[in-house]
Design an enzyme around this catalytic site. Structure first.
Site, mmCIF file in Angstrom:
data_model
loop_
_atom_site.group_PDB
_atom_site.id
_atom_site.type_symbol
_atom_site.label_atom_id
_atom_site.label_comp_id
_atom_site.label_asym_id
_atom_site.label_seq_id
_atom_site.Cartn_x
_atom_site.Cartn_y
_atom_site.Cartn_z
ATOM 1 N N TYR A 34 44.681 -35.717 15.366
ATOM 2 C CA TYR A 34 43.439 -36.036 16.171
ATOM 3 C C TYR A 34 42.278 -36.376 14.924
ATOM 4 O O TYR A 34 41.665 -37.374 14.924
ATOM 5 C CB TYR A 34 42.900 -35.300 17.074
ATOM 6 N N SER A 94 34.259 -38.971 16.645
ATOM 7 C CA SER A 94 34.039 -37.655 16.946
ATOM 8 C C SER A 94 33.584 -36.835 15.490
ATOM 9 O O SER A 94 33.765 -37.625 14.509
ATOM 10 C CB SER A 94 35.480 -37.044 17.229
#
Length: 263
Positions: A160, A147
């Protein structure tokens, strides 16, 4: 891209970005094992398999349930998938979870759940795939979905973001270690990609705000990610390894929103 004859396992591929990759890889000629983590989600996985097989031909896709956060299930997925395929050429680690919580309120149970899926699970799958590829003696490709938050933090996503930062280094470290076996290891780092899973969040925040911030003036879609992934795992990218490619419409170039030209 030409992926004819390639045998592939994609984790976390019953919906969203993973499903988009499964469709694209099958269209390019690959045989694909689709994966989901729970029995409740198997209906979606089987529906995707039926869709792919109806378009690309019988026996092109197959679904296996396995939770990659459980090492034994992750290893079973790779072993069973490779057995069904008759070998393994490409393995894509796309499984991942995200929760939003302030760092001061983060329960370590949530920390472990994210890390065990996003980081440890991806490593276990990659290692199991590499062992099969090494035994085959023909090299292979491992692609890891990260990401843009591997480099750029976001409020409420400390666990995350850390897991994704670990994936970037994992791609580089494994690329270095497994190059001698002819195995390429790469990463992709999607930005704001529109999927069914995040549609509500995007709508609540304002789609037009994203479109204003992203230099290419639109949210990405699963096809944008899938086509890039298909190139990276193809033989056309045979001299690329250890790289993580951002797929974000230039989003990370414009994270500072202030524009002095408008002053």
């Amino acid at each position: 891209m030409n992926l004819s004859g390639k045998r592939m396992i994609i984790t976390g591929s019953s919906q969203g970005i993973g499903a988009g990759m499964a469709r694209a890889m099958a269209r390019a000629g690959a045989r694909v094992v689709v994966n989901t983590h729970s029995e409740e989600c198997m209906a979606g996985a089987r529906s995707l398999v039926e869709e792919i097989n109806s378009v690309a031909g019988a026996g092109v896709a197959h679904a296996i349930r396995a939770d990659v956060s459980v090492p034994e299930e992750a290893e079973m997925l790779i072993a069973s998938g490779a057995a069904w395929l008759g070998g393994l050429d490409i393995q894509i680690n796309n499984a991942g979870i995200e929760t939003t919580v302030a760092a001061l309120d983060l329960d370590l149970v949530d920390w472990d759940r994210v890390m065990n899926t996003n980081l440890r699970g991806n490593f276990v799958c990659a290692r199991a795939a590499a062992r099969i590829m090494i035994d085959q003696g023909q090299g292979g490709v491992i692609l890891i979905t990260s990401s843009i938050h591997e480099n750029f933090p976001r409020l409420g996503l400390v666990h995350y973001a850390i897991s994704k930062a670990g994936l970037r280094m994992m791609s580089r470290a494994l690329a270095l270690e497994w190059a001698e076996f002819g195995i390429r290891v790469l990463g992709i780092a999607p930005g704001a990609i529109e999927t069914d899973a995040n549609a509500r969040e995007i709508a609540a925040f304002g789609k037009e705000r994203f479109e204003d911030w992203i230099p290419l003036s639109r949210l990405g879609n699963t096809g944008d990610v899938a086509r890039t992934a298909a190139f990276l795992v193809s033989d056309d990218a045979s001299y690329i390894t250890g790289t993580t490619l951002e797929i974000d419409g230039g989003y990370v170039l414009n994270l500072v929103r202030y524009d002095p030209r408008k002053g």
